[in-house]
Each structure stands twice: as C-alpha cells, then as structure tokens.
Enzyme design. Structure first.
Site, mmCIF file in Angstrom:
data_model
loop_
_atom_site.group_PDB
_atom_site.id
_atom_site.type_symbol
_atom_site.label_atom_id
_atom_site.label_comp_id
_atom_site.label_asym_id
_atom_site.label_seq_id
_atom_site.Cartn_x
_atom_site.Cartn_y
_atom_site.Cartn_z
ATOM 1 N N GLY A 1 1.077 -6.136 3.179
ATOM 2 C CA GLY A 1 2.090 -7.196 3.217
ATOM 3 C C GLY A 1 1.544 -8.540 3.664
ATOM 4 N N SER B 1 -1.467 -5.127 -0.404
ATOM 5 C CA SER B 1 -1.397 -6.347 -1.214
ATOM 6 C C SER B 1 -1.959 -6.178 -2.627
ATOM 7 C CB SER B 1 -2.084 -7.518 -0.492
ATOM 8 O OG SER B 1 -1.424 -7.782 0.722
ATOM 9 N N LYS C 1 9.898 0.446 0.588
ATOM 10 C CA LYS C 1 10.220 0.210 2.002
ATOM 11 C C LYS C 1 11.735 0.014 2.164
ATOM 12 C CE LYS C 1 5.594 -1.499 2.560
ATOM 13 N NZ LYS C 1 4.647 -2.287 3.294
ATOM 14 N N GLU D 1 -4.984 2.649 3.352
ATOM 15 C CA GLU D 1 -4.251 1.390 3.456
ATOM 16 C C GLU D 1 -4.693 0.646 4.724
ATOM 17 O OE1 GLU D 1 -0.407 1.397 1.069
ATOM 18 O OE2 GLU D 1 0.082 2.061 3.070
ATOM 19 N N GLU E 1 3.514 1.788 9.040
ATOM 20 C CA GLU E 1 4.780 1.312 9.630
ATOM 21 C C GLU E 1 5.495 2.452 10.354
ATOM 22 O OE1 GLU E 1 6.216 -0.551 6.031
ATOM 23 O OE2 GLU E 1 4.549 -1.964 6.220
ATOM 24 N N ASN F 1 6.135 1.710 -3.169
ATOM 25 C CA ASN F 1 6.745 1.928 -1.860
ATOM 26 C C ASN F 1 7.726 0.783 -1.643
ATOM 27 O OD1 ASN F 1 7.424 2.377 0.763
ATOM 28 N ND2 ASN F 1 5.397 1.957 1.630
ATOM 29 N N HIS G 1 2.556 6.567 6.910
ATOM 30 C CA HIS G 1 2.423 5.133 6.635
ATOM 31 C C HIS G 1 2.279 4.391 7.956
ATOM 32 C CE1 HIS G 1 3.325 1.059 5.420
ATOM 33 N NE2 HIS G 1 3.007 1.431 4.186
HETATM 34 P P1 PGA Z 1 1.989 -4.167 0.192
HETATM 35 O O1 PGA Z 1 2.397 -2.788 0.887
HETATM 36 O O2 PGA Z 1 1.588 -3.848 -1.221
HETATM 37 O O3 PGA Z 1 3.225 -5.016 0.276
HETATM 38 O O4 PGA Z 1 0.846 -4.741 0.976
HETATM 39 C C1 PGA Z 1 1.654 -1.625 0.656
HETATM 40 C C2 PGA Z 1 2.175 -0.493 1.528
HETATM 41 O O5 PGA Z 1 2.548 -0.739 2.678
HETATM 42 O O6 PGA Z 1 2.215 0.659 1.089
#
Ligand code: PGA
Length: 303
Positions: free
Chosen positions: A216, A256, A54, A210, A138, A52, A136
């Site tokens: 993140g 992460s 982003k 998630e 976000e 992903n 997601h």
């Molecule tokens: P991350 O993001 O691996 O940077 O924690 C995962 C995601 O949001 O899908």
C-alpha cells in the site's frame, strides 16, 4: 517410487544441513535471477493472481466489478478474489467465470461455538469460498495474530482442502538491519510447523512474499529483490520438504503490484503470480495484471 525419492531427498538435505551448522542457511544460495528452478519444474506451477480487497467495496461496487471483469486471456492461469465476508455471496451470485475462485481474508480455526464475530471454514465453504489468506501483515500487526494461531489456521485450512495463501514479509527496519532472510525463514517455518502428514498436494499450498514496506506504499520491491526473497523461500521449503515438493509450491509476490510493474516481476522465474491489493479494486487494472502475468509466464516457459 516418487515417495521413496522424496524421502531420500529429504534425508540428504537434512544430513547436509546438520553437517553445516553455519549461518549459510540464512542466506540465499543462489543469486537473484537464478534459482532452484528449471523450465521443467517451472512448467508444473500454474500461475495464480489473487485480489485482496481488504476492507473495501460495497455490494453495488462488487456487482459492477463482476460485470466489468472480463478476461481476454486466462489460459493456464488461476484467478482468485479475496473479498470481505459479507460480499462473498454477492460475488458468488455475480460470478461470470466458472474458474474464478473466491477467497476469504480471515477465518477462525474452530468448528463452531461461542466465538462472537467470527466465521469458520464450513460457513465459508457454504458461501462458495475455496481459499483463505492467512498471516497477512495487517492481521499480524493490527489484530495481533501470532505464530501459533497462524500455524493452526494453516493446518486447518489445508486439512479442509482450502487453498491457503500464507503471507510472510519483513518490515523496512528488518530489511535495513539485514534481518530479511531470518524473518522470512522464521515466519515460514513456524507457519508450516503444524502441518500433519500426509502432506497435501504441493499445488494446494501457496506462500505470498509481501515485504511490509511495499504494501500500500507505492514502493514495489525491485524484480531482483522479489526474486531473491522468493527463491530463498523456495530453498527453505526444499529444506523442510524436498526439492520436488518445493518446486511445485506456488510463491506469489505482493506489495504495490499494478498494471505497470506486473510483467517485469512476472518475468522472474520463482515468482508464480501476485497478491494484489489496491490495483485489484479496479476490474480493468486487475484484468490487465492477470493477462500480463499469463502471457509473461507462457513466454518464460517456452524460452
Ligand atoms: P497492495 O496490497 O497491492 O495495495 O500493496 C497488497 C497486499 O496487502 O496484499
């Protein structure tokens, strides 16, 4: 014969649930490390590792990523890169592996029309996209995407034969308040509520667990925490569909994930792969996560 078995399984489960209206369905019925799985069922699910990106990368860095992205071991593993829309044609042109899938991080669930700034599934398909991320955290939290819109997106993606990666996860506060399983169940069941019969092949639905506190943040759920949540999700899928259908749906972990923790997480029986943010921006780290997952899942299956 298979259909009959599914119907009987579903009826038995529904009856048992109705007989037992206590809160027990809010807790996982199995402990971390064990699950509905058997090696037999497990072997049916092809691991999947998805990137992903982003809102990261430009056309130049996307092209370099593609030329650096060389997998030595991709036997029996599916790989997917979900990139910003504008980079999808760049990736499609620079794709060096025929089985690498491309995904979008968003779409709008209408055919066409006055939806300024949006993309529909036909446009994505035209750009070589086969998969979409839906729900997601976000999108839910920063862009206010609610349950109804997400359920509509999931149903539309499924009807149009896109592979949806449907994300669910709890906040840190919800985890601390003991609400994790309730949140996961609600997000999952409302998301699935618009799916129509005939249901797609279960391989064409992917759920990603998630935990928001792990995205993140550098904080990863422990492998036991991730397995516990993912096996709870599989049980709810079994309630909603049937054991055999639930056992063929892939459930990813995201939050992460990196080249250092991937194999510990991948060793858990219900975790079928990953949705990777930060670490997927680096071709070497992303390939290492894929290769470790492929190797680990082969080992789990054989042992
Ligand atoms: P991350 O993001 O691996 O940077 O924690 C995962 C995601 O949001 O899908």
């Amino acid at each position: 014969m298979n259909d009959l078995r599914k119907v009987i399984e579903q009826l038995v489960r529904q009856t048992l649930l109705e007989m037992n209206h206590s809160e027990t369905d809010l807790k996982p019925m199995v402990h971390a490390g064990t699950s509905l799985n058997t090696a037999h069922h497990y072997g049916k699910r092809q691991p999947l590792v998805a990137a992903n990106w982003k809102m990261n990368q430009l056309s130049g860095t996307a092209r370099s990523f593609m030329s650096d992205f060389q997998l030595r071991d991709r036997k029996n593993i599916q790989t997917l890169i979900c990139a910003p829309h504008i980079l999808l044609p760049v990736l499609a042109a620079g794709k060096n592996q025929p089985d690498l899938m491309l995904g979008a991080q968003n779409f709008y669930p209408e055919q066409s029309g006055a939806f300024t700034g949006e993309h529909n599934l036909d446009m994505l398909s035209d750009a070589g996209v086969q998969s979409v991320i839906i729900g997601h955290s976000e999108r839910r939290n920063l862009f206010g995407e609610g349950d109804e819109l997400l359920a509509k997106k999931l149903a539309m993606a499924v009807e149009n034969k896109f592979l949806p990666i449907f994300c669910i996860g709890e906040t840190l506060k919800e985890r601390q308040d003991g609400a994790t399983f309730r949140v996961l169940r609600n997000q999952l069941l409302t998301g699935l509520s618009s799916l129509k019969n005939p249901l797609p092949n279960p391989e064409m639905i992917v759920v990603a667990y998630e935990p928001i506190w792990a995205i993140g943040s550098g904080l990863t759920a422990t492998a036991d925490q991730a397995q516990e949540a993912v096996s709870f999700v599989r049980e709810r899928l079994a309630d909603r569909f049937s054991y055999s259908y639930a056992n063929s749906i892939r459930i990813l972990y995201g939050g992460s994930v990196n080249e250092k923790n991937a194999s510990t997480l991948a060793a858990k029986p219900d975790i079928d792969g990953f949705l990777v943010g930060n670490a997927s921006l680096d071709a070497n780290k992303f390939s290492s996560i894929i290769e470790q997952t492929a190797a680990c899942k082969r080992k789990v299956f054989v042992s």
